[in-house]
Design a protein around this motif. Structure first.
Motif, PDB file in Angstrom:
ATOM      1  N   LEU A 170       0.830  -1.199   0.000  1.00  0.00           N
ATOM      2  CA  LEU A 170       0.000   0.000   0.000  1.00  0.00           C
ATOM      3  C   LEU A 170       0.865   1.249   0.000  1.00  0.00           C
ATOM      4  CD1 LEU A 170      -2.674  -0.970   2.697  1.00  0.00           C
ATOM      5  CD2 LEU A 170      -2.738  -1.359   0.218  1.00  0.00           C
ATOM      6  N   ASN A 171       0.306   2.326  -0.514  1.00  0.00           N
ATOM      7  CA  ASN A 171       0.989   3.606  -0.527  1.00  0.00           C
ATOM      8  C   ASN A 171       0.117   4.606   0.232  1.00  0.00           C
ATOM      9  OD1 ASN A 171       1.391   6.420  -1.864  1.00  0.00           O
ATOM     10  ND2 ASN A 171       3.268   5.257  -2.293  1.00  0.00           N
ATOM     11  N   GLY A 172       0.702   5.280   1.212  1.00  0.00           N
ATOM     12  CA  GLY A 172      -0.056   6.199   2.060  1.00  0.00           C
ATOM     13  C   GLY A 172      -0.748   7.306   1.296  1.00  0.00           C
ATOM     14  N   GLN A 173      -0.086   7.888   0.307  1.00  0.00           N
ATOM     15  CA  GLN A 173      -0.703   8.959  -0.481  1.00  0.00           C
ATOM     16  C   GLN A 173      -1.870   8.428  -1.301  1.00  0.00           C
ATOM     17  OE1 GLN A 173       2.501  10.688  -2.730  1.00  0.00           O
ATOM     18  NE2 GLN A 173       3.234  11.885  -0.987  1.00  0.00           N
ATOM     19  N   VAL A 174      -1.697   7.256  -1.880  1.00  0.00           N
ATOM     20  CA  VAL A 174      -2.780   6.646  -2.664  1.00  0.00           C
ATOM     21  C   VAL A 174      -3.949   6.301  -1.739  1.00  0.00           C
ATOM     22  CG1 VAL A 174      -3.440   4.657  -4.088  1.00  0.00           C
ATOM     23  CG2 VAL A 174      -1.230   5.792  -4.453  1.00  0.00           C
ATOM     24  N   LEU A 175      -3.656   5.755  -0.574  1.00  0.00           N
ATOM     25  CA  LEU A 175      -4.721   5.398   0.367  1.00  0.00           C
ATOM     26  C   LEU A 175      -5.525   6.630   0.772  1.00  0.00           C
ATOM     27  CD1 LEU A 175      -6.090   3.200   2.033  1.00  0.00           C
ATOM     28  CD2 LEU A 175      -4.454   3.703   3.861  1.00  0.00           C
ATOM     29  N   ARG A 176      -4.857   7.725   1.070  1.00  0.00           N
ATOM     30  CA  ARG A 176      -5.562   8.968   1.419  1.00  0.00           C
ATOM     31  C   ARG A 176      -6.485   9.406   0.278  1.00  0.00           C
ATOM     32  NH1 ARG A 176      -0.217   9.993   3.350  1.00  0.00           N
ATOM     33  NH2 ARG A 176      -0.161  10.389   5.582  1.00  0.00           N
ATOM     34  N   ARG A 177      -5.989   9.307  -0.932  1.00  0.00           N
ATOM     35  CA  ARG A 177      -6.764   9.737  -2.097  1.00  0.00           C
ATOM     36  C   ARG A 177      -7.957   8.806  -2.356  1.00  0.00           C
ATOM     37  NH1 ARG A 177      -2.554   9.894  -5.417  1.00  0.00           N
ATOM     38  NH2 ARG A 177      -3.137   8.043  -6.561  1.00  0.00           N
ATOM     39  N   LEU A 178      -7.775   7.508  -2.135  1.00  0.00           N
ATOM     40  CA  LEU A 178      -8.826   6.523  -2.425  1.00  0.00           C
ATOM     41  C   LEU A 178      -9.881   6.401  -1.342  1.00  0.00           C
ATOM     42  CD1 LEU A 178      -6.917   3.342  -3.678  1.00  0.00           C
ATOM     43  CD2 LEU A 178      -8.322   4.884  -5.018  1.00  0.00           C
ATOM     44  N   TRP A 179      -9.537   6.769  -0.137  1.00  0.00           N
ATOM     45  CA  TRP A 179     -10.329   6.384   1.029  1.00  0.00           C
ATOM     46  C   TRP A 179     -11.823   6.639   0.881  1.00  0.00           C
ATOM     47  CZ3 TRP A 179      -9.164   3.008   4.490  1.00  0.00           C
ATOM     48  CH2 TRP A 179      -9.989   2.859   5.601  1.00  0.00           C
ATOM     49  N   GLY A 180     -12.222   7.759   0.357  1.00  0.00           N
ATOM     50  CA  GLY A 180     -13.642   8.053   0.217  1.00  0.00           C
ATOM     51  C   GLY A 180     -14.315   7.333  -0.937  1.00  0.00           C
ATOM     52  N   ASP A 181     -13.525   6.677  -1.788  1.00  0.00           N
ATOM     53  CA  ASP A 181     -14.068   6.071  -3.002  1.00  0.00           C
ATOM     54  C   ASP A 181     -14.302   4.574  -2.936  1.00  0.00           C
ATOM     55  OD1 ASP A 181     -14.023   8.555  -4.226  1.00  0.00           O
ATOM     56  OD2 ASP A 181     -11.996   8.251  -4.996  1.00  0.00           O
ATOM     57  N   PHE A 182     -13.765   3.904  -1.928  1.00  0.00           N
ATOM     58  CA  PHE A 182     -13.964   2.460  -1.855  1.00  0.00           C
ATOM     59  C   PHE A 182     -14.360   2.072  -0.440  1.00  0.00           C
ATOM     60  CE2 PHE A 182      -9.816   2.679  -0.106  1.00  0.00           C
ATOM     61  CZ  PHE A 182      -9.525   1.478   0.514  1.00  0.00           C
ATOM     62  N   LEU A 183     -14.920   0.896  -0.313  1.00  0.00           N
ATOM     63  CA  LEU A 183     -15.492   0.496   0.963  1.00  0.00           C
ATOM     64  C   LEU A 183     -14.893  -0.796   1.492  1.00  0.00           C
ATOM     65  CD1 LEU A 183     -19.236   1.259   0.228  1.00  0.00           C
ATOM     66  CD2 LEU A 183     -17.665   2.608   1.612  1.00  0.00           C
ATOM     67  N   PRO A 184     -13.856  -0.677   2.328  1.00  0.00           N
ATOM     68  CA  PRO A 184     -13.404  -1.887   3.015  1.00  0.00           C
ATOM     69  C   PRO A 184     -14.475  -2.307   4.019  1.00  0.00           C
ATOM     70  CG  PRO A 184     -12.252   0.026   3.870  1.00  0.00           C
ATOM     71  CD  PRO A 184     -13.104   0.498   2.721  1.00  0.00           C
ATOM     72  N   ALA A 185     -14.350  -3.483   4.580  1.00  0.00           N
ATOM     73  CA  ALA A 185     -15.312  -3.956   5.583  1.00  0.00           C
ATOM     74  C   ALA A 185     -15.529  -2.875   6.641  1.00  0.00           C
ATOM     75  CB  ALA A 185     -14.796  -5.233   6.224  1.00  0.00           C
ATOM     76  N   ARG A 186     -16.732  -2.774   7.132  1.00  0.00           N
ATOM     77  CA  ARG A 186     -17.102  -1.751   8.112  1.00  0.00           C
ATOM     78  C   ARG A 186     -16.139  -1.723   9.292  1.00  0.00           C
ATOM     79  NH1 ARG A 186     -19.853  -2.938  12.401  1.00  0.00           N
ATOM     80  NH2 ARG A 186     -20.783  -4.770  11.442  1.00  0.00           N
ATOM     81  N   GLN A 187     -15.758  -2.888   9.786  1.00  0.00           N
ATOM     82  CA  GLN A 187     -14.863  -2.958  10.941  1.00  0.00           C
ATOM     83  C   GLN A 187     -13.481  -2.399  10.598  1.00  0.00           C
ATOM     84  OE1 GLN A 187     -16.590  -5.373   9.544  1.00  0.00           O
ATOM     85  NE2 GLN A 187     -17.933  -6.279  11.069  1.00  0.00           N
ATOM     86  N   VAL A 188     -13.007  -2.694   9.408  1.00  0.00           N
ATOM     87  CA  VAL A 188     -11.710  -2.200   8.960  1.00  0.00           C
ATOM     88  C   VAL A 188     -11.768  -0.681   8.821  1.00  0.00           C
ATOM     89  CG1 VAL A 188     -10.068  -2.192   7.029  1.00  0.00           C
ATOM     90  CG2 VAL A 188     -11.069  -4.343   7.824  1.00  0.00           C
ATOM     91  N   ARG A 189     -12.798  -0.201   8.197  1.00  0.00           N
ATOM     92  CA  ARG A 189     -12.963   1.251   7.999  1.00  0.00           C
ATOM     93  C   ARG A 189     -12.971   1.968   9.348  1.00  0.00           C
ATOM     94  NH1 ARG A 189     -14.270   3.613   3.532  1.00  0.00           N
ATOM     95  NH2 ARG A 189     -14.847   5.790   3.570  1.00  0.00           N
ATOM     96  N   THR A 190     -13.723   1.443  10.301  1.00  0.00           N
ATOM     97  CA  THR A 190     -13.809   2.053  11.626  1.00  0.00           C
ATOM     98  C   THR A 190     -12.452   2.086  12.319  1.00  0.00           C
ATOM     99  OG1 THR A 190     -16.119   1.371  11.850  1.00  0.00           O
ATOM    100  CG2 THR A 190     -14.944   1.877  13.882  1.00  0.00           C
ATOM    101  N   LEU A 191     -11.737   0.972  12.304  1.00  0.00           N
ATOM    102  CA  LEU A 191     -10.419   0.908  12.948  1.00  0.00           C
ATOM    103  C   LEU A 191      -9.432   1.879  12.328  1.00  0.00           C
ATOM    104  CD1 LEU A 191     -10.003  -2.934  13.417  1.00  0.00           C
ATOM    105  CD2 LEU A 191     -10.201  -1.222  15.223  1.00  0.00           C
ATOM    106  N   TRP A 192      -9.360   1.900  10.999  1.00  0.00           N
ATOM    107  CA  TRP A 192      -8.400   2.772  10.320  1.00  0.00           C
ATOM    108  C   TRP A 192      -8.765   4.237  10.520  1.00  0.00           C
ATOM    109  CZ3 TRP A 192      -3.972   1.851   7.219  1.00  0.00           C
ATOM    110  CH2 TRP A 192      -3.552   0.519   7.221  1.00  0.00           C
ATOM    111  N   GLU A 193     -10.053   4.574  10.498  1.00  0.00           N
ATOM    112  CA  GLU A 193     -10.446   5.971  10.712  1.00  0.00           C
ATOM    113  C   GLU A 193     -10.210   6.411  12.149  1.00  0.00           C
ATOM    114  OE1 GLU A 193     -14.444   6.400   9.229  1.00  0.00           O
ATOM    115  OE2 GLU A 193     -13.738   6.517   7.141  1.00  0.00           O
ATOM    116  N   LYS A 194     -10.321   5.483  13.083  1.00  0.00           N
ATOM    117  CA  LYS A 194     -10.033   5.819  14.482  1.00  0.00           C
ATOM    118  C   LYS A 194      -8.540   6.084  14.662  1.00  0.00           C
ATOM    119  CE  LYS A 194     -10.789   4.229  19.178  1.00  0.00           C
ATOM    120  NZ  LYS A 194     -11.338   3.172  20.019  1.00  0.00           N
ATOM    121  N   ARG A 195      -7.690   5.264  14.053  1.00  0.00           N
ATOM    122  CA  ARG A 195      -6.242   5.444  14.157  1.00  0.00           C
ATOM    123  C   ARG A 195      -5.775   6.651  13.352  1.00  0.00           C
ATOM    124  NH1 ARG A 195      -1.738   1.736  14.489  1.00  0.00           N
ATOM    125  NH2 ARG A 195      -2.770   1.026  16.363  1.00  0.00           N
TER     126      ARG A 195
END
Length: 109
Positions: free
Chosen positions: A76-101
């Protein structure tokens, strides 16, 4: 009550997901074809073209949901992840954990 849970749950609800220490440590590729290790893509397709939006989102979803820290750093690339984050949907639990961190991800969503 007969001892059963009132609400159904899935493995995703109790699975221990991993997180990166920082988004800056995610220094994976930004272009080209990436082949996932068998541990992440054990049931089928393994190669994804990062220059194709569908493939890129699919790869990031798989790595976030199935990967460990060493996979995050390498794939994974941090800049790409920041750019993609609003466009794709990882599992709800994953999304919650990563957004909390990483609250900056939540702001980009």
């Amino acid at each position: 009550m007969d001892g059963q849970r009132d609400t159904p749950f899935s493995y995703a609800d109790i699975r221990p997901y991993e997180l990166a220490e920082s988004l800056d440590e995610l220094t994976g590729p930004t272009h080209g074809v990436v082949t996932l290790p068998h541990k992440l893509a054990w049931s089928g397709r393994r190669s994804y073209d990062l220059d194709d939006p569908y493939d890129r989102e699919a790869l990031y979803k798989i790595v976030l949901e199935e990967g460990r820290r060493e996979h995050f750093r390498k794939l994974l690339n941090g800049q790409v992840l920041r750019r993609l984050w609003g466009d794709f949907l990882p599992a709800r639990q994953v999304r919650t954990l990563w957004e909390k961190r990483f609250p900056e991800l939540r702001r980009t969503a």
